[in-house]
Motif scaffolding. Structure first.
Motif, PDB file in Angstrom:
ATOM      1  N   ARG A 122      24.241   8.844 -31.262  1.00  0.00           N
ATOM      2  CA  ARG A 122      25.716   8.436 -30.815  1.00  0.00           C
ATOM      3  C   ARG A 122      26.674   8.982 -32.029  1.00  0.00           C
ATOM      4  NH1 ARG A 122      26.903   6.042 -26.271  1.00  0.00           N
ATOM      5  NH2 ARG A 122      24.877   4.959 -25.954  1.00  0.00           N
ATOM      6  N   VAL A 123      26.478   8.210 -33.251  1.00  0.00           N
ATOM      7  CA  VAL A 123      27.345   8.276 -34.348  1.00  0.00           C
ATOM      8  C   VAL A 123      27.374   9.530 -34.656  1.00  0.00           C
ATOM      9  CG1 VAL A 123      27.863   7.328 -36.635  1.00  0.00           C
ATOM     10  CG2 VAL A 123      26.936   5.792 -34.804  1.00  0.00           C
TER      11      VAL A 123
ATOM     12  N   MET B  90      31.848   0.001 -17.168  1.00  0.00           N
ATOM     13  CA  MET B  90      30.431  -0.598 -17.547  1.00  0.00           C
ATOM     14  C   MET B  90      29.593  -0.536 -16.386  1.00  0.00           C
ATOM     15  SD  MET B  90      32.084  -4.002 -20.144  1.00  0.00           S
ATOM     16  CE  MET B  90      30.662  -4.679 -20.269  1.00  0.00           C
TER      17      MET B  90
ATOM     18  N   GLU C 273      20.221   6.274 -28.943  1.00  0.00           N
ATOM     19  CA  GLU C 273      21.385   5.631 -29.488  1.00  0.00           C
ATOM     20  C   GLU C 273      21.547   6.276 -30.689  1.00  0.00           C
ATOM     21  OE1 GLU C 273      23.536   3.549 -28.280  1.00  0.00           O
ATOM     22  OE2 GLU C 273      22.510   3.073 -26.461  1.00  0.00           O
TER      23      GLU C 273
ATOM     24  N   ARG D  97      28.497   3.027 -15.542  1.00  0.00           N
ATOM     25  CA  ARG D  97      27.591   3.407 -16.698  1.00  0.00           C
ATOM     26  C   ARG D  97      26.306   2.667 -16.255  1.00  0.00           C
ATOM     27  NH1 ARG D  97      26.333   1.822 -22.053  1.00  0.00           N
ATOM     28  NH2 ARG D  97      25.781   3.669 -23.263  1.00  0.00           N
ATOM     29  N   GLN D  98      26.012   1.389 -16.126  1.00  0.00           N
ATOM     30  CA  GLN D  98      24.774   0.898 -15.940  1.00  0.00           C
ATOM     31  C   GLN D  98      23.898   1.486 -14.824  1.00  0.00           C
ATOM     32  OE1 GLN D  98      23.018  -1.352 -17.989  1.00  0.00           O
ATOM     33  NE2 GLN D  98      24.623  -1.977 -19.235  1.00  0.00           N
TER      34      GLN D  98
ATOM     35  N   ALA E  15      33.544  11.033 -23.511  1.00  0.00           N
ATOM     36  CA  ALA E  15      34.506   9.978 -23.690  1.00  0.00           C
ATOM     37  C   ALA E  15      35.493  10.369 -24.763  1.00  0.00           C
ATOM     38  CB  ALA E  15      33.460   8.525 -24.371  1.00  0.00           C
TER      39      ALA E  15
ATOM     40  N   ALA F 170      17.647  -0.364 -16.820  1.00  0.00           N
ATOM     41  CA  ALA F 170      17.294   0.487 -17.724  1.00  0.00           C
ATOM     42  C   ALA F 170      18.120   0.401 -19.107  1.00  0.00           C
ATOM     43  CB  ALA F 170      17.335   1.875 -17.214  1.00  0.00           C
ATOM     44  N   ARG F 171      17.666   0.897 -20.093  1.00  0.00           N
ATOM     45  CA  ARG F 171      18.170   0.603 -21.200  1.00  0.00           C
ATOM     46  C   ARG F 171      18.133   2.050 -22.049  1.00  0.00           C
ATOM     47  NH1 ARG F 171      20.713  -3.498 -23.601  1.00  0.00           N
ATOM     48  NH2 ARG F 171      20.712  -2.532 -25.651  1.00  0.00           N
TER      49      ARG F 171
ATOM     50  N   GLU G 251      27.856  11.835 -22.666  1.00  0.00           N
ATOM     51  CA  GLU G 251      28.768  10.775 -22.381  1.00  0.00           C
ATOM     52  C   GLU G 251      29.762  10.496 -23.791  1.00  0.00           C
ATOM     53  OE1 GLU G 251      27.614   6.698 -21.932  1.00  0.00           O
ATOM     54  OE2 GLU G 251      26.321   6.347 -23.540  1.00  0.00           O
ATOM     55  N   GLU G 252      29.203  10.732 -25.062  1.00  0.00           N
ATOM     56  CA  GLU G 252      30.058  10.553 -26.287  1.00  0.00           C
ATOM     57  C   GLU G 252      30.866  11.749 -26.068  1.00  0.00           C
ATOM     58  OE1 GLU G 252      30.541   8.535 -28.485  1.00  0.00           O
ATOM     59  OE2 GLU G 252      29.028   7.024 -27.824  1.00  0.00           O
TER      60      GLU G 252
ATOM     61  N   LEU H 253      33.745   9.421 -15.703  1.00  0.00           N
ATOM     62  CA  LEU H 253      34.433   9.278 -16.603  1.00  0.00           C
ATOM     63  C   LEU H 253      35.490  10.397 -16.896  1.00  0.00           C
ATOM     64  CD1 LEU H 253      31.894   8.860 -19.757  1.00  0.00           C
ATOM     65  CD2 LEU H 253      33.522   7.350 -19.007  1.00  0.00           C
TER      66      LEU H 253
ATOM     67  N   ARG I 194      29.826  11.369 -32.488  1.00  0.00           N
ATOM     68  CA  ARG I 194      31.225  10.867 -32.612  1.00  0.00           C
ATOM     69  C   ARG I 194      31.656  11.397 -33.876  1.00  0.00           C
ATOM     70  NH1 ARG I 194      30.752   4.778 -31.833  1.00  0.00           N
ATOM     71  NH2 ARG I 194      29.992   5.399 -29.733  1.00  0.00           N
TER      72      ARG I 194
END
Lengths: 379, 311
Positions: A20-21, A290, A17, A293-294, A86, A10-11, A82-83, A257, A24
């Motif tokens: 995300r920024v 990593m 995505e 997370r996958q 983290a 899965a992606r 997750e952001e 995390l 952050r």
């Protein structure tokens, strides 16, 4: 693969995505420079921060718009959570309401309940605690003794809930209580109620943990009256309801995390020219993160597809929790006596002191291994 | 043929033509019954079915498909230099059994007609000093004077490491299956030992390691055509290498003395795992490679690197 274990590739899709920024940048803007960042979802209770997240639409993201939600996918929620973790942002105020109580109400609640409780949650204004464990019921949840007795127009609650995180700061609890005999399966006769933690007949006593914090609580109900409107789902359906959310509860990024800020501070500490041993440890920890997370994203994809990956979720939590306990144990050997204000020392100590809870909360390691063994057909 | 059909074919071929007897006789080493016999029959069947060309540029399959085949071969402990056959077939033209050397050590060089070294040389005249890894798989030293320079992709070492990751993840899955079967059949104290909580928890722990390995291996394959390939392979080699030790230990513990016998097939997988985790870089080598990348981007961008979102 074999039955019971299937982590499909899965992606995260581009629309997830894309968030995300923004998250952050938001965290960098909103967190004070001297804030001790912590990736443990239980640490950091900030109404102000939660409300700002609510204004951005980052609470109740997957819920329908009519209840204040964002009609977004689990993947989009995944990226935001997750952001935040983290970055070590304070998320505990709204965490349970967002992850668990809201979805429970969406699935089993009445229209009135959804309209009443969900919009304030999405605004980051209304916080929920879990009401499952009791003094004599931990892993054996079916043995709860807190009782709700039917009276005219409602119910009277008596009993004690334990380990309810932030009950002294939050507004509501969803309490699992006995409303009838347990039956042969032991799973009958359980029901869930929304309890206002500030109502008459509710006493909340914080319990200091080994870190010296008061996060979890004892919550005592003495002839606490709740109305019929506070019943969640059907009378006697409590067991199905509490177990239905386990996939969500057990596979998220918060399950591996919790110790992440120790990793970040360790990378900062070793600087630009690490020793081979330091590089190796950083690479080892990164490889675990990593991979976890996958696996976690794979479970998110199965949830998004409407599957019930209970075994896979238990497996992610079990592996992830063991990892978050191991991380500080490995890093500490590379960090000799640091000053009391050193960020790595602060992060290490805070994480170590909370680490015993990692493999207890949300299903102990022992319970999870039992779930996995069942999934493998061993029991 | 789609890769799924090819994998089905391969599974049938491996099931029919790759048994313990063939694996035993293919073993090379100092013990009398380690004869080092190349499994010619199996090799012939593989050539007849075209399974030696999976991943080849004109085969209609991809390099990712080759890794999937290698994973399956790992699950069956196929006693051929199968990863080397597929990888050399993809990157080097020409005929004859071709193996790949890590440095100067190559699987089955004694039987090969050509050797490709991982620093980009093609050798067709060479002497061999026979050797083996701890699984008894031939690992021969290749001695040569003349070689031809060939072009290999710059990430060739990562590609070879990926072959070991894939093979290990297949063998790990096999160990979990063998162990689940065994603890369900073996009775002690009047019941299958799978009924004991201590056994269940060990198998559950093993399942976690196996699932992590499968996921890490798959994630690296998925990243094949991206700039994330090397870091994903690095993470996978680290994670799967670590799992290999844990899983082999638990598998042997669960199988008791039975699994310690040469007669039982368990060691065909555990010994290979112990060997493969050291080939093309053990965990520490790849840990350092990732660690240096993380340090290079710095603490505040470490998460970006890990989560593949450096924008």
């Amino acid at each position: 693969m074999f039955s019971g274990l299937d982590f499909e590739p899965a992606r995260l899709p581009p629309e997830a995505e894309a968030l995300r920024v923004g998250v952050r940048d938001f965290v960098e803007r909103e967190l004070p420079g001297d804030y001790l960042r912590n990736s443990d979802f239980n640490e950091g209770h900030s109404a102000e921060f939660s409300q700002k997240l609510g204004m951005r639409g980052w609470i109740g993201m997957t819920w329908p718009k009519q209840y204040g939600g964002g009609d977004r996918s689990f993947f989009e929620r995944y990226v935001v959570t997750e952001e935040l973790l983290a970055a070590g942002a304070p998320v505990s105020a709204h965490w349970i309401a967002d992850r668990q109580s809201g979805p429970l109400l969406l699935r089993y609640g009445t229209e009135d309940q959804k309209l009443k409780y969900l919009p304030p949650i999405t605004r980051g204004e209304s916080y929920f605690s879990i009401g499952m464990s009791e003094p004599d019921s931990g892993s054996d949840l079916a043995s709860v003794q807190t009782r709700a007795s039917a009276v005219d127009g409602g119910w009277i609650l008596n009993g004690t809930k334990l380990w309810s995180t932030d009950a002294h700061r939050n507004h509501y609890m969803v309490a699992l209580v006995r409303t009838g005999p347990s039956g042969e399966s032991r799973h009958e006769g359980l029901s869930q109620f929304i309890v206002d933690l500030h109502a008459n007949g509710v006493t909340v006593r914080p319990i200091k943990n080994i870190a010296g914090d008061e996060d979890f609580n004892e919550v005592v109900f003495e002839d606490c009256v709740v109305s019929e409107e506070n019943l969640v789902g059907a009378v006697g359906n409590g067991w199905e309801q509490v177990t239905s959310e386990l996939g969500y509860e057990r596979s998220g990024p918060e399950r591996f995390l919790s110790a992440f800020r120790v990793f970040v501070e360790f990378v900062r500490y070793v600087g630009a020219s690490p020793s081979d041993e330091e590089s190796a440890l950083i690479g080892r920890l990164a490889s675990h993160i990593m991979t976890l997370r996958q696996m976690s994203i794979s479970v998110a994809a199965m949830l998004q597809a409407g599957k019930n990956p209970a075994t896979e979720a238990a497996l992610v939590k079990s592996l992830g929790n063991d990892f978050e306990k191991t991380l500080p144990e490995l890093v500490r050997l590379f960090a000799p006596r640091l000053g009391p204000k050193h960020p790595l020392r602060c992060s290490l100590e805070q994480t170590l002191l909370h680490s015993p809870s990692f493999t207890i909360r949300g299903g102990t390691r022992e319970i999870l291994r039992g779930v996995i063994a069942r999934g493998l057909g061993l029991r | 043929m789609t890769i799924d059909l090819i994998l089905d074919t391969a599974e049938r071929v491996f099931t029919d033509h790759c048994n313990k007897e063939i694996r035993d006789s293919a073993e090379s080493g100092s013990i009398d019954d380690q004869k080092g016999l190349f499994p010619e029959g199996l090799w012939t069947v593989i050539q007849d079915t075209g399974l030696h060309q999976v991943g080849g540029r004109e085969s209609g399959t991809t390099l990712a498909d080759a890794f999937r085949m290698i994973r399956l071969a790992g699950k069956f402990a196929v006693p051929l230099p199968y990863p080397e056959i597929l990888i050399s077939n993809r990157f080097v033209t020409g005929q004859g059994l071709t193996t790949v050397a890590e440095g100067v050590i190559a699987p089955w060089a004694r039987r090969a007609e050509r050797v490709v070294t991982d620093d980009g040389q093609l050798v067709d005249e060479f002497d061999v000093v026979e050797g083996a890894n701890l699984a008894g798989e031939p690992r021969d030293e290749v001695v040569f004077e003349n070689s031809k320079s060939i072009e290999l992709p710059p990430n060739f070492r990562a590609i070879m490491a990926m072959t070991r990751v894939a093979a290990m993840s297949g063998a790990l899955e096999k160990l979990l299956e063998l162990t689940i079967d065994y603890v369900g059949e073996r009775k002690q104290f009047g019941r299958p030992i799978s009924g004991f909580q201590a056994v269940q928890h060990n198998v559950a722990r093993m399942a976690g390691e196996v699932a992590a390995s499968t996921r890490a291996s798959d994630a690296a394959i998925e990243a094949l055509d991206t700039d994330r390939f090397v870091i994903q392979v690095s993470a996978a080699k680290v994670r799967v290498g670590e799992a290999a030790g844990v899983v082999a230990e638990i598998a042997h513990q669960a199988h008791g003395a039975m699994g310690f016998t040469h007669e039982h097939e368990l060691h065909h997988y555990t010994r290979r795992l112990w060997a493969w985790r050291d080939e093309y870089g053990h965990e520490k080598e790849w840990q350092q490679l990732i660690g240096r990348q993380v340090v290079a981007v710095g603490a505040d961008r470490a998460w970006e690197l890990i989560s593949d979102c450096a924008h």
